[in-house]
Motif scaffolding. Structure first.
Motif, mmCIF file in Angstrom:
data_model
loop_
_atom_site.group_PDB
_atom_site.id
_atom_site.type_symbol
_atom_site.label_atom_id
_atom_site.label_comp_id
_atom_site.label_asym_id
_atom_site.label_seq_id
_atom_site.Cartn_x
_atom_site.Cartn_y
_atom_site.Cartn_z
ATOM 1 N N MET A 59 0.837 -1.162 0.000
ATOM 2 C CA MET A 59 0.000 0.000 0.000
ATOM 3 C C MET A 59 0.894 1.242 0.000
ATOM 4 O O MET A 59 1.715 1.427 0.876
ATOM 5 C CB MET A 59 -0.873 -0.048 1.252
ATOM 6 N N SER A 60 0.764 2.079 -1.001
ATOM 7 C CA SER A 60 1.607 3.274 -1.077
ATOM 8 C C SER A 60 0.876 4.460 -0.460
ATOM 9 O O SER A 60 -0.337 4.581 -0.579
ATOM 10 C CB SER A 60 1.995 3.565 -2.523
ATOM 11 N N ARG A 61 1.660 5.285 0.184
ATOM 12 C CA ARG A 61 1.101 6.485 0.801
ATOM 13 C C ARG A 61 1.424 7.680 -0.084
ATOM 14 O O ARG A 61 2.501 7.775 -0.658
ATOM 15 C CB ARG A 61 1.723 6.717 2.172
ATOM 16 N N THR A 62 0.495 8.572 -0.170
ATOM 17 C CA THR A 62 0.721 9.807 -0.905
ATOM 18 C C THR A 62 1.533 10.741 -0.014
ATOM 19 O O THR A 62 1.169 10.970 1.135
ATOM 20 C CB THR A 62 -0.621 10.481 -1.267
ATOM 21 N N PRO A 63 2.644 11.248 -0.533
ATOM 22 C CA PRO A 63 3.456 12.136 0.297
ATOM 23 C C PRO A 63 2.686 13.412 0.643
ATOM 24 O O PRO A 63 1.920 13.936 -0.166
ATOM 25 C CB PRO A 63 4.671 12.458 -0.557
ATOM 26 N N ASP A 64 2.888 13.873 1.845
ATOM 27 C CA ASP A 64 2.285 15.118 2.314
ATOM 28 C C ASP A 64 2.933 16.269 1.547
ATOM 29 O O ASP A 64 4.143 16.481 1.637
ATOM 30 C CB ASP A 64 2.528 15.262 3.821
ATOM 31 N N PRO A 65 2.164 17.041 0.764
ATOM 32 C CA PRO A 65 2.736 18.131 -0.037
ATOM 33 C C PRO A 65 3.505 19.151 0.802
ATOM 34 O O PRO A 65 4.510 19.694 0.347
ATOM 35 C CB PRO A 65 1.519 18.785 -0.702
ATOM 36 N N ALA A 66 3.052 19.393 2.020
ATOM 37 C CA ALA A 66 3.756 20.347 2.882
ATOM 38 C C ALA A 66 5.150 19.819 3.230
ATOM 39 O O ALA A 66 6.126 20.581 3.221
ATOM 40 C CB ALA A 66 2.959 20.615 4.149
ATOM 41 N N LEU A 67 5.243 18.520 3.503
ATOM 42 C CA LEU A 67 6.543 17.944 3.832
ATOM 43 C C LEU A 67 7.454 17.884 2.611
ATOM 44 O O LEU A 67 8.660 18.086 2.728
ATOM 45 C CB LEU A 67 6.372 16.558 4.444
ATOM 46 N N VAL A 68 6.879 17.630 1.461
ATOM 47 C CA VAL A 68 7.665 17.626 0.225
ATOM 48 C C VAL A 68 8.238 19.024 -0.007
ATOM 49 O O VAL A 68 9.418 19.188 -0.328
ATOM 50 C CB VAL A 68 6.820 17.165 -0.983
ATOM 51 N N GLY A 69 7.422 20.044 0.203
ATOM 52 C CA GLY A 69 7.883 21.426 0.046
ATOM 53 C C GLY A 69 8.982 21.772 1.038
ATOM 54 O O GLY A 69 9.968 22.423 0.685
ATOM 55 N N LEU A 70 8.824 21.325 2.278
ATOM 56 C CA LEU A 70 9.867 21.563 3.284
ATOM 57 C C LEU A 70 11.169 20.874 2.898
ATOM 58 O O LEU A 70 12.250 21.442 3.037
ATOM 59 C CB LEU A 70 9.408 21.074 4.654
ATOM 60 N N ALA A 71 11.054 19.652 2.421
ATOM 61 C CA ALA A 71 12.242 18.903 2.020
ATOM 62 C C ALA A 71 12.950 19.599 0.852
ATOM 63 O O ALA A 71 14.179 19.697 0.834
ATOM 64 C CB ALA A 71 11.867 17.473 1.644
ATOM 65 N N GLN A 72 12.180 20.087 -0.108
ATOM 66 C CA GLN A 72 12.777 20.805 -1.240
ATOM 67 C C GLN A 72 13.439 22.100 -0.775
ATOM 68 O O GLN A 72 14.520 22.452 -1.229
ATOM 69 C CB GLN A 72 11.722 21.093 -2.306
ATOM 70 N N GLY A 73 12.788 22.796 0.146
ATOM 71 C CA GLY A 73 13.367 24.027 0.695
ATOM 72 C C GLY A 73 14.658 23.740 1.444
ATOM 73 O O GLY A 73 15.645 24.478 1.310
ATOM 74 N N TRP A 74 14.648 22.659 2.230
ATOM 75 C CA TRP A 74 15.848 22.290 2.958
ATOM 76 C C TRP A 74 16.977 21.941 1.996
ATOM 77 O O TRP A 74 18.126 22.338 2.201
ATOM 78 C CB TRP A 74 15.567 21.121 3.903
ATOM 79 N N CYS A 75 16.680 21.223 0.943
ATOM 80 C CA CYS A 75 17.700 20.867 -0.054
ATOM 81 C C CYS A 75 18.276 22.121 -0.709
ATOM 82 O O CYS A 75 19.489 22.223 -0.923
ATOM 83 C CB CYS A 75 17.128 19.932 -1.119
ATOM 84 N N ALA A 76 17.417 23.078 -1.018
ATOM 85 C CA ALA A 76 17.890 24.335 -1.614
ATOM 86 C C ALA A 76 18.769 25.099 -0.628
ATOM 87 O O ALA A 76 19.827 25.624 -1.009
ATOM 88 C CB ALA A 76 16.704 25.189 -2.057
ATOM 89 N N LEU A 77 18.361 25.161 0.625
ATOM 90 C CA LEU A 77 19.150 25.856 1.638
ATOM 91 C C LEU A 77 20.509 25.185 1.820
ATOM 92 O O LEU A 77 21.547 25.847 1.899
ATOM 93 C CB LEU A 77 18.389 25.890 2.964
ATOM 94 N N SER A 78 20.513 23.870 1.862
ATOM 95 C CA SER A 78 21.753 23.117 1.988
ATOM 96 C C SER A 78 22.671 23.365 0.789
ATOM 97 O O SER A 78 23.880 23.540 0.937
ATOM 98 C CB SER A 78 21.431 21.633 2.120
ATOM 99 N N ALA A 79 22.085 23.388 -0.409
ATOM 100 C CA ALA A 79 22.865 23.652 -1.623
ATOM 101 C C ALA A 79 23.459 25.060 -1.587
ATOM 102 O O ALA A 79 24.627 25.265 -1.941
ATOM 103 C CB ALA A 79 21.997 23.473 -2.864
ATOM 104 N N LEU A 80 22.675 26.039 -1.149
ATOM 105 C CA LEU A 80 23.177 27.412 -1.070
ATOM 106 C C LEU A 80 24.333 27.488 -0.082
ATOM 107 O O LEU A 80 25.385 28.057 -0.389
ATOM 108 C CB LEU A 80 22.057 28.367 -0.663
ATOM 109 N N HIS A 81 24.158 26.908 1.077
ATOM 110 C CA HIS A 81 25.216 26.917 2.080
ATOM 111 C C HIS A 81 26.486 26.261 1.534
ATOM 112 O O HIS A 81 27.583 26.802 1.678
ATOM 113 C CB HIS A 81 24.746 26.200 3.348
#
Length: 153
Positions: A1-23
């Motif tokens: 059974m697959s779960r649909t990812p929470d869009p808010a968490l996906v957005g946070l993860a993408q933001g964190w990845c961008a912040l990490s890349a900038l740093h």
């Protein structure tokens, strides 16, 4: 059974990845500039900078755990870094007069001179890294946020 990812968490993860890349981009750019111009790492520059802001009086000197927190390193890594800077004659350590268990670290004249010489390199490299990062759509909003923190902005 697959779960649909929470869009808010996906957005946070993408933001964190961008912040990490900038740093990472900024730190690598500054590291290259400081190493090439002054044989100084970003962490060494940061320790010298933090310690140069100490003053006499209440709360004026930092303990090693405070230095570690300020430069985002473990206490053991900070101790090794301070040892290297002391071996280079850039820092000196001494016992606290009011608490003989406490050891303070001060920047030497040579350390202050190197910091003053390296600061324009650090600042220029930071500016260059931010300008380059602002050209990337995923990093531009973060660059704008960082720039908005400057009193000159």
């Amino acid at each position: 059974m697959s779960r649909t990812p929470d869009p808010a968490l996906v957005g946070l993860a993408q933001g964190w990845c961008a912040l990490s890349a900038l740093h990472g981009r900024i730190e690598a750019h500054i590291e290259r500039a400081l190493q090439a111009g002054h044989e100084l790492s970003v962490r060494e520059f940061s320790v010298l900078d933090v310690l140069s802001r100490q003053h006499d009086g209440e709360g004026g000197h930092l303990r090693m755990n405070q230095v570690a927190d300020a430069v985002v390193l473990s206490q053991s890594a900070t101790t090794r870094l301070v040892n290297r800077l002391e071996d280079r004659g850039l820092l000196t350590r001494y016992l606290c007069l009011t608490d003989r268990r406490g050891i303070y670290t001060d920047v030497t004249d040579a350390g202050r001179a190197l910091l003053a010489e390296a600061r324009p390199t650090n600042d220029a490299a930071l500016g260059e890294a931010l300008r380059e990062a602002s050209k990337r759509a995923e990093l531009a909003p973060l660059v704008a946020a960082v720039e908005s923190l400057s009193p000159a902005a």
